[in-house]
Design a protein around this motif. Structure first.
Motif, PDB file in Angstrom:
ATOM      1  N   ALA A 116     -11.262   1.676   1.530  1.00 43.64           N
ATOM      2  CA  ALA A 116      -9.991   1.188   0.992  1.00 43.64           C
ATOM      3  C   ALA A 116     -10.250   0.203  -0.138  1.00 43.64           C
ATOM      4  O   ALA A 116      -9.597   0.257  -1.183  1.00 43.64           O
ATOM      5  CB  ALA A 116      -9.157   0.537   2.099  1.00 43.64           C
ATOM      6  N   ASN A 154      -5.697   4.511   1.578  1.00 46.75           N
ATOM      7  CA  ASN A 154      -6.142   3.171   1.935  1.00 46.75           C
ATOM      8  C   ASN A 154      -6.644   3.086   3.375  1.00 46.75           C
ATOM      9  O   ASN A 154      -6.684   2.012   3.966  1.00 46.75           O
ATOM     10  CB  ASN A 154      -5.012   2.170   1.684  1.00 46.75           C
ATOM     11  CG  ASN A 154      -4.853   1.925   0.198  1.00 46.75           C
ATOM     12  OD1 ASN A 154      -5.620   1.207  -0.405  1.00 46.75           O
ATOM     13  ND2 ASN A 154      -3.866   2.573  -0.398  1.00 46.75           N
ATOM     14  N   LEU A 214       0.820  -1.211   0.000  1.00 46.47           N
ATOM     15  CA  LEU A 214       0.000   0.000   0.000  1.00 46.47           C
ATOM     16  C   LEU A 214       0.857   1.265   0.000  1.00 46.47           C
ATOM     17  O   LEU A 214       0.488   2.272  -0.604  1.00 46.47           O
ATOM     18  CB  LEU A 214      -0.937   0.005   1.211  1.00 46.47           C
ATOM     19  CG  LEU A 214      -1.998  -1.096   1.234  1.00 46.47           C
ATOM     20  CD1 LEU A 214      -2.722  -1.093   2.569  1.00 46.47           C
ATOM     21  CD2 LEU A 214      -2.972  -0.945   0.082  1.00 46.47           C
ATOM     22  N   GLN A 240      -9.438   0.593  -4.347  1.00 47.35           N
ATOM     23  CA  GLN A 240      -8.583  -0.360  -5.051  1.00 47.35           C
ATOM     24  C   GLN A 240      -9.262  -0.955  -6.286  1.00 47.35           C
ATOM     25  O   GLN A 240      -8.674  -1.768  -6.976  1.00 47.35           O
ATOM     26  CB  GLN A 240      -8.149  -1.478  -4.104  1.00 47.35           C
ATOM     27  CG  GLN A 240      -7.223  -0.977  -3.017  1.00 47.35           C
ATOM     28  CD  GLN A 240      -6.867  -2.031  -1.998  1.00 47.35           C
ATOM     29  OE1 GLN A 240      -7.269  -3.175  -2.096  1.00 47.35           O
ATOM     30  NE2 GLN A 240      -6.106  -1.639  -1.003  1.00 47.35           N
TER      31      GLN A 240
END
Length: 112
Positions: A84, A58, A29, A88
């Motif tokens: 988060a 995140n 991350l 993504q």
């Protein structure tokens, strides 16, 4: 009696655990190698602004990581994890998830 204060590495570890990430996840991350990330948590080195921004995106409470002061607007663990996961996904997945959530909330409010 004076409480022992956590350092940046301790707070980074605390945030990672709060969000349910492994150290490998943290490294990915932050876009750094595993050894570099381990050094962050051990307090041997510190993440740069770019890595902190990626962690923030995140769900990490970066204000807390850096200063030890919780962001009053910080989200719950569940909310942070959901955001988060949403961050993504690609644009199509994001649009699908948002439309589904809006539809579910509209239905809830109609029948509540």
């Amino acid at each position: 009696m004076c409480e022992e204060k956590l350092n940046i590495g301790d707070r980074l570890r605390e945030e990672r655990i709060r969000l349910g990430y492994t150290q490998q996840d943290g490294a990915k991350l932050a876009d750094v190698g595993y050894t570099t990330y381990m050094a962050y948590e051990a307090g041997r080195s510190y993440p740069n602004a770019e890595s902190l921004n990626l962690l923030h995106l995140n769900g990490f409470d970066v204000l807390y990581v850096v200063t030890g002061v919780r962001n009053e607007a910080a989200l719950s663990n569940e909310d942070s994890s959901l955001l988060a996961a949403l961050n993504q996904t690609d644009e199509r997945g994001r649009a699908t998830a948002i439309a589904a959530l809006r539809g579910a909330l509209d239905a809830y409010h109609r029948f509540a």
